[in-house]
Design a protein around this motif. Structure first.
Motif, short mmCIF file in Angstrom:
data_model
loop_
_atom_site.label_atom_id
_atom_site.label_comp_id
_atom_site.label_asym_id
_atom_site.label_seq_id
_atom_site.Cartn_x
_atom_site.Cartn_y
_atom_site.Cartn_z
N GLN A 100 0.84 -1.20 0.00
CA GLN A 100 0.00 0.00 0.00
C GLN A 100 0.88 1.25 0.00
O GLN A 100 1.97 1.24 0.56
CB GLN A 100 -0.87 0.02 1.27
N PRO A 101 0.41 2.34 -0.61
CA PRO A 101 1.22 3.56 -0.61
C PRO A 101 1.48 4.08 0.80
O PRO A 101 0.66 3.90 1.69
CB PRO A 101 0.35 4.56 -1.40
N ARG A 102 2.65 4.67 0.98
CA ARG A 102 3.02 5.28 2.25
C ARG A 102 2.85 6.78 2.14
O ARG A 102 2.96 7.31 1.04
CB ARG A 102 4.49 4.94 2.57
N PHE B 327 -7.62 14.86 0.13
CA PHE B 327 -6.21 15.10 0.44
C PHE B 327 -6.01 16.57 0.80
O PHE B 327 -6.46 17.47 0.08
CB PHE B 327 -5.34 14.73 -0.76
N VAL B 328 -5.34 16.79 1.92
CA VAL B 328 -5.10 18.15 2.41
C VAL B 328 -3.59 18.40 2.38
O VAL B 328 -2.86 17.84 3.20
CB VAL B 328 -5.64 18.31 3.85
N ILE B 359 -1.69 14.64 -7.99
CA ILE B 359 -1.02 13.35 -8.16
C ILE B 359 -0.81 12.67 -6.79
O ILE B 359 -1.05 11.48 -6.62
CB ILE B 359 0.33 13.53 -8.90
N GLU B 360 -0.42 13.48 -5.83
CA GLU B 360 -0.19 12.94 -4.48
C GLU B 360 -1.52 12.45 -3.87
O GLU B 360 -1.56 11.41 -3.22
CB GLU B 360 0.47 13.99 -3.59
N ALA B 361 -2.57 13.20 -4.11
CA ALA B 361 -3.89 12.80 -3.61
C ALA B 361 -4.26 11.43 -4.17
O ALA B 361 -4.67 10.53 -3.44
CB ALA B 361 -4.94 13.83 -3.99
N LYS B 362 -4.08 11.29 -5.48
CA LYS B 362 -4.44 10.04 -6.12
C LYS B 362 -3.60 8.88 -5.57
O LYS B 362 -4.11 7.80 -5.29
CB LYS B 362 -4.25 10.17 -7.63
N ARG B 363 -2.28 9.17 -5.41
CA ARG B 363 -1.38 8.14 -4.89
C ARG B 363 -1.83 7.67 -3.50
O ARG B 363 -1.70 6.49 -3.15
CB ARG B 363 0.06 8.70 -4.79
N GLN B 364 -2.38 8.59 -2.72
CA GLN B 364 -2.80 8.23 -1.37
C GLN B 364 -4.28 7.81 -1.31
O GLN B 364 -4.88 7.78 -0.23
CB GLN B 364 -2.52 9.38 -0.40
N GLY B 365 -4.84 7.50 -2.47
CA GLY B 365 -6.19 6.94 -2.48
C GLY B 365 -7.29 7.95 -2.21
O GLY B 365 -8.36 7.58 -1.72
N CYS B 366 -7.05 9.22 -2.48
CA CYS B 366 -8.07 10.25 -2.26
C CYS B 366 -8.71 10.62 -3.60
O CYS B 366 -8.02 10.87 -4.58
CB CYS B 366 -7.46 11.50 -1.64
N GLY B 367 -10.04 10.71 -3.61
CA GLY B 367 -10.75 11.09 -4.82
C GLY B 367 -10.81 12.59 -5.00
O GLY B 367 -11.16 13.08 -6.07
#
Lengths: 379, 379
Positions: A100-102, B327-328, B359-367
Motif C-alpha cells: 500500500q502507498p506510504r 487530500f489536504v 497526483i499525491e492525492a491520487k497516490r494516497q487513495g483520495c478522490g
C-alpha cells in the motif's frame, strides 16, 4: 450474593463490566475510532490469538513474559494471546499492507490480556485504541500522532490533558559518544531513571556534567528546550534534541491548549522506541492514559504511533449521562414506542398488563411512563 | 508477499480484518447494539477469560470441547477462553445482577474463540452480538427477542430475513408420553434429525404416526401450525405447540415482513434450550446469521435470548460505502481540514510539500484534493 463473593467468581485482575459502564466504554471507543477515521486512519483488526513466533517478533518481544500461551491443536504450534496490539498492526503493515502507498495510516481497537497485572495497572484485561502512522520519518508525523490522540482525549472530555515527551535514544547517544558501556552504563541508566544526580556525578566521568544537566532540564517544554539548546551535545544527541524542538513547535502551533513537559532522561517503558516518545496524562490522575512514539516498523520502515488505555481513559472521564427510560405498557401500539425511540428515548416494554403502570415503570427503573395521554413523569 | 504467504502467517481459522472490512464490522456492531439499547437492553461486558469451572457451568458445558484453557499463574487454577458469551451473561444475571428487578434486559458484543472450526463456520474467532431477556416466561418475551433481532438484521440491510422456529422439547415430551427411552430413543432421535420417516415408522411403535406427522408438518408457519393443531399431542407437547402458536401470532403482528418457518422435530444446536428456539437466515445464504431461544437461567429462572454471528451477518450485508477521502496538502490551515471533516469528509494530511497535490492525492487513495480555490476532483 455480596459484591466480594461476586468478585471471587473471577480471576484477579479480570472483571465484568456492568451497566452503564460497558455501554460507556463502547461509546468512548466508538467516538475515538470515528475521530481517527475522519483523519484518514483506516481500521484493521488482527486476531486475539496468533502464532507465538509472529506475535513476539520484533517489538512484540517486550511482552513475552506477559503473554498467555496455548497450543494450537491444528498446527501443533504454540500460539499467544496478544498482550499488546501494536506489534500486530506493525506486522499487518509490513505484510498484508506492505504494497500500500506510504504513509500508511492505520487504527485499531480491541482487548488485550496479560499474565499478571502491575501495581499501576492491576487489570489483566483492558481495551486498547490506537493509531499507527507508517512510512514517514517527518517531524510532522510525530506531531500528527501526538496532536490527534491528545485532541481526541480532550474532545471526549478528559480534563487537563498533558503529554510528557521523552527521547529514549538521547542518553544512549551520550553514552556512545563518551564511550560509556557495560556495567557503568547500566548503573548510570538506573541512576538516571531515579534522577539520582549524586550517583551520576560519581559514575559519569567526563559525561557527568552533561548528564546532570539533562536531569535538571526536565520540566515544562519551553524551559527544557532552552536549557537543552544551551548544552554541547554530541552530534547524534543534538539531532534528537533538534527533532524534539521541531515537534514541540508543530504541536504547540496545532494544539496550544496541550500542556507539554519534557523529560530528557526518561527511558522506562520506551525500550522499543527509536525516537521521540510520549506519555499522556490527565490532570490529577497518576495512571497514564496512553503512550506512543517512534519505532522501527517491518524492514526498518520509519513509523510512529500511539495507544490509549481504555481503563485509564474511562477513569479520567466524567461518567455517562443516564438514559431517558420510558416504560411502555403491554398492548401499546408498536409504532408509538418506535416514535419515541426516534426522539431519543429508551423504551422498556411491559410484557404483562400492569395494575399501575407508573408503579411498574418505577420498579423497572424508568423515569417516565407512556399513558393514554402521552408521557407522564414517574417521581 | 503473496496473499497465500500472508495467510500462512496466521493459524488456520484466524485472520486479520483489513480496511474497509474492520471498520464495517465495528459500525454494524455499533448499530446493532444501539438498536438493542434503545429497546432497554443494557450492555454488559464479561472478560475474555475466566475460571473454567464458572465458564463451563450449566449451559456453558456445551462448549467445553471448543474451549482453549490456560493456567492462571496467580491462583494456579485453570481458566478458559470463552467460546460463547451467553453463559457469561447468564452468570452475570444470576450473580452480580441477581437483585435487579425482573425482567432483566441485557445486551453484549464481543469476540469468542474456538479450538476448532466447523465445516459451516471455519473461523476460530468471530464476533457475537446478542441480547438476553431474563425473568419472564411470557410468550411476549419470546416474541420480543425474535422480533428485535430479526428487525435489527433487516434494518442493517440484510435481504430476506427469515426465522426457522424449533421446539426442542416437543419430541422429548412425545417420547416421555409413549415411554420411549434408551437406545430406541437415541435411534429415533437420529432418524428424526434426518427426517427419515421410514426408520421412524419402523422404530416408533405406537408413536410412529404422530412422529411422522411431526416430520411432515415442517414448513411455512401458517401451514405447520394448522397441521400441528390437528394432532392429538400428549399434554406437555400440546403446551409447547400452543406456545408456538401464540408466539407466531405475536411475531406476525409485530413484524409481518418476517418469513417464519417451523420445524417441529429440529433439535440440533438447541441441546441446552428448554422451549421455543429459532435460527435466523438471510435469503440465498446457507450459514445461519444467529440463533436464540428459551433456556433456564441461574436458579431455574426463565430466560430467553438470541446471539448474532457477526461473520455471517457481514457476509449477508451489501459492503460498506466507500469514504469520501480528501487530500489536504501540507501547510493547509488546520481549521480548513476540520471544517471539511465536520461536513463528513475523511481528510488525509500531506506530511511534506507535494510537487503536484492532485497526483499525491491520487497516490494516497483520495478522490478529491483541497486546493487554493476549494475542493477539486482527482480523476
Amino acid at each position: 450474593m455480596t459484591e466480594s463473593a461476586n468478585r471471587a467468581l473471577l480471576p484477579a485482575g479480570l472483571r465484568d463490566m456492568l451497566p452503564p459502564d460497558a455501554e460507556f466504554e463502547a461509546s468512548v471507543v466508538h467516538s475515538l475510532m470515528s475521530m481517527f477515521a475522519r483523519h484518514g486512519y483506516d481500521r484493521v483488526k488482527p486476531p486475539l490469538i496468533e502464532f507465538e513466533e509472529s506475535l513476539l517478533d520484533g517489538a512484540g518481544g517486550g511482552t513475552s513474559s506477559q503473554t498467555f500461551r496455548v497450543m494450537d491443536p491444528m498446527s501443533q504450534k504454540m500460539m499467544g494471546l496478544r498482550a499488546d496490539m501494536t506489534p500486530q498492526v506493525a506486522r499487518i503493515a509490513a505484510t498484508r499492507l506492505g504494497t500500500q502507498p506510504r504513509p500508511l495510516r492505520l487504527s485499531y481497537a480491541g482487548q488485550v490480556l496479560r499474565v499478571k497485572g502491575t501495581q499501576l495497572r492491576p487489570e489483566r484485561q483492558f481495551g486498547q485504541a490506537g493509531i499507527e502512522l507508517i512510512g514517514s520519518d517527518e517531524a510532522r508525523a510525530d506531531a500528527e500522532v501526538l496532536v490527534m490522540t491528545a485532541e481526541a482525549l480532550a474532545e471526549m472530555g478528559v480534563p487537563g490533558v498533558s503529554a510528557d515527551l521523552a527521547l529514549p535514544t538521547l542518553v544512549p547517544a551520550v553514552f556512545a559518544a563518551y564511550g560509556i558501556s557495560g556495567e557503568t552504563a547500566e548503573r548510570l541508566r538506573a541512576a538516571l531513571d531515579h534522577k539520582d544526580s549524586a550517583t551520576v556525578a560519581a559514575l559519569g566521568g567526563q559525561a557527568a556534567p552533561l548528564l546532570q544537566a539533562l536531569i535538571a532540564a526536565a520540566g515544562p517544554a519551553a524551559r527544557a528546550l532552552s536549557e537543552l539548546a544551551a548544552l554541547d551535545l554530541p552530534p547524534a544527541a543534538a539531532r534528537e534534541r533538534d527533532r524534539l524542538a521541531q515537534v514541540v513547535g508543530l504541536v504547540a502551533a496545532d494544539l496550544p491548549s496541550l500542556t507539554l513537559t519534557v523529560d530528557p532522561v526518561e527511558n522506562r517503558g520506551f525500550e522499543y522506541h527509536t525516537g521521540l516518545s510520549f506519555t499522556l496524562f490527565a490532570r490529577n490522575m497518576g495512571a497514564e492514559l496512553g503512550r506512543g512514539g517512534r519505532y522501527q516498523g517491518g524492514g526498518g520502515e520509519p513509523a510512529t504511533g500511539a495507544t490509549l488505555f481504555m481503563d485509564s481513559v474511562l477513569a479520567a472521564l466524567p461518567g455517562p449521562k443516564p438514559a431517558r427510560r420510558l416504560f411502555v405498557p403491554a398492548g401499546t401500539p408498536r409504532a408509538w414506542a418506535q416514535a419515541f425511540r426516534v426522539q431519543g428515548w429508551v423504551t422498556v416494554s411491559g410484557l404483562v398488563p400492569a395494575a399501575d403502570s407508573k408503579i411498574e415503570a418505577k420498579r423497572q427503573g424508568c423515569g417516565h411512563c407512556l399513558g393514554p395521554d402521552g408521557i407522564v413523569e414517574v417521581e
